[in-house]
Design a protein around this motif. Structure first.
Motif, PDB file in Angstrom:
ATOM      1  N   ARG A 171      -2.137  -1.272  -2.659  1.00 32.58           N
ATOM      2  CA  ARG A 171      -2.826  -2.553  -2.462  1.00 32.58           C
ATOM      3  C   ARG A 171      -3.533  -2.550  -1.120  1.00 32.58           C
ATOM      4  NH1 ARG A 171       1.805  -5.733  -1.781  1.00 32.58           N
ATOM      5  NH2 ARG A 171       2.412  -3.746  -0.898  1.00 32.58           N
ATOM      6  N   ARG A 196      -5.329  -4.843   2.257  1.00 34.02           N
ATOM      7  CA  ARG A 196      -5.407  -6.086   3.010  1.00 34.02           C
ATOM      8  C   ARG A 196      -6.502  -5.936   4.044  1.00 34.02           C
ATOM      9  NH1 ARG A 196      -2.013  -7.657  -0.429  1.00 34.02           N
ATOM     10  NH2 ARG A 196      -0.203  -8.939   0.072  1.00 34.02           N
ATOM     11  N   SER A 225       4.013  -7.842  -5.581  1.00 35.10           N
ATOM     12  CA  SER A 225       4.137  -8.525  -6.868  1.00 35.10           C
ATOM     13  C   SER A 225       4.638  -7.544  -7.915  1.00 35.10           C
ATOM     14  CB  SER A 225       2.786  -9.104  -7.290  1.00 35.10           C
ATOM     15  OG  SER A 225       2.421 -10.144  -6.420  1.00 35.10           O
ATOM     16  N   ALA A 273       0.269 -18.170 -11.140  1.00 37.04           N
ATOM     17  CA  ALA A 273      -0.505 -19.346 -11.544  1.00 37.04           C
ATOM     18  C   ALA A 273      -0.415 -19.496 -13.063  1.00 37.04           C
ATOM     19  CB  ALA A 273      -1.951 -19.182 -11.105  1.00 37.04           C
ATOM     20  N   ARG A 331       5.206  -6.729 -11.834  1.00 36.42           N
ATOM     21  CA  ARG A 331       4.625  -7.136 -13.116  1.00 36.42           C
ATOM     22  C   ARG A 331       5.267  -6.428 -14.304  1.00 36.42           C
ATOM     23  NH1 ARG A 331       0.304  -7.281  -9.325  1.00 36.42           N
ATOM     24  NH2 ARG A 331      -0.591  -9.380  -9.150  1.00 36.42           N
TER      25      ARG A 331
END
Ligand code: FMN
Length: 221
Positions: free
Chosen positions: A208, A210, A12, A167, A14
């Motif tokens: 990140r 996972r 992502s 979202a 940003r």
């Protein structure tokens, strides 16, 4: 970039550079993304590509709604309760973002400013909105939307662009209907902000996590 590389290196974005995304590039990406699978090849997605003046208006108004305390009423309700393990992951990513931006947890003003940036779609020069007809079985059509949305994010990445599924872009459908050509009979599922990534920005580079596949996979032999 092969498929494995695309899936594992997409992230992502940003923080975007202000450069506009050429329309020809978006068309090329949509030409490819349309080969995504869908139930019975129904291809229920309806896509709105927003840029320029209309996007600038939407970004500012979307942020303003947040700042005015308008309660989000997305066409697709967001979950309010999560099992603990999922909630922990959600909290972790929030912490990661704040730490990367050097925003203290207790700094409500800075946190609101950041959320405002999110509702400004991180100032991305392009927004792709995924919609479906309200008459469709929403849950099922959303499987198809998820498939094309991810394909689009991968294709975008393969062309050197960045994306962020947001979202926050679909929180106020009434506003979307006011500013953009979206009929009352259509439901907004989700939006994806896209543009050229600011490659050096820490917010685009934090590590990140996972879950290990063993945590969510059952092998039956
Ligand atoms: C349905 C959906 C909605 C999302 N909404 C937001 C959002 O409003 N704001 C945001 O910063 N990221 C949003 N994201 C991005 C996720 O936070 C991100 O995909 C997740 O943390 C995994 O990180 P990665 O995309 O960098 O691999 C959303 C992702 C999905 C799939």
């Amino acid at each position: 970039m092969n498929v494995f590389q695309a899936v594992t290196t997409r992230r992502s974005i940003r923080k975007f550079r202000p450069d506009p995304v050429p329309e020809a590039l978006i068309r090329e990406i949509l030409e490819a993304a349309r080969w995504s699978p869908s139930w019975g090849n129904t291809q229920p997605w309806e896509i709105i590509v927003v840029s320029g003046e209309s996007l600038e208006r939407f970004k500012k108004a979307n942020r303003q709604q947040l700042m005015d305390g308008v309660v989000p009423e997305p066409d697709t309700a967001m979950p309010e309760v999560w099992p603990d393990v999922l909630k922990r992951r959600y909290t972790e990513i929030g912490k990661k973002v704040l730490t990367t931006l050097e925003i203290a947890r207790g700094d409500q003003e800075a946190r609101l400013r950041y959320t405002g940036d999110m509702f400004m779609l991180f100032d991305a020069p392009c927004l792709i909105l995924f919609c479906v007809d309200k008459a469709l079985c929403r849950e099922y059509a959303m499987l198809d939307v998820g498939a094309i949305q991810h394909a689009l994010c991968l294709l975008v990445h393969a062309r050197g662009l960045g994306s962020c599924i947001l979202a926050a872009s679909a929180s106020y459908p009434a506003l979307i209907r006011e500013i953009l050509p979206l009929q009352e009979t259509k439901a907004v599922i989700i939006g994806v902000a896209l543009g050229y990534p600011d490659g050096d920005a820490p917010i685009n580079n934090f590590s990140r996590e996972r879950a290990n596949p063993d945590e969510f996979t059952t092998w039956v032999r």
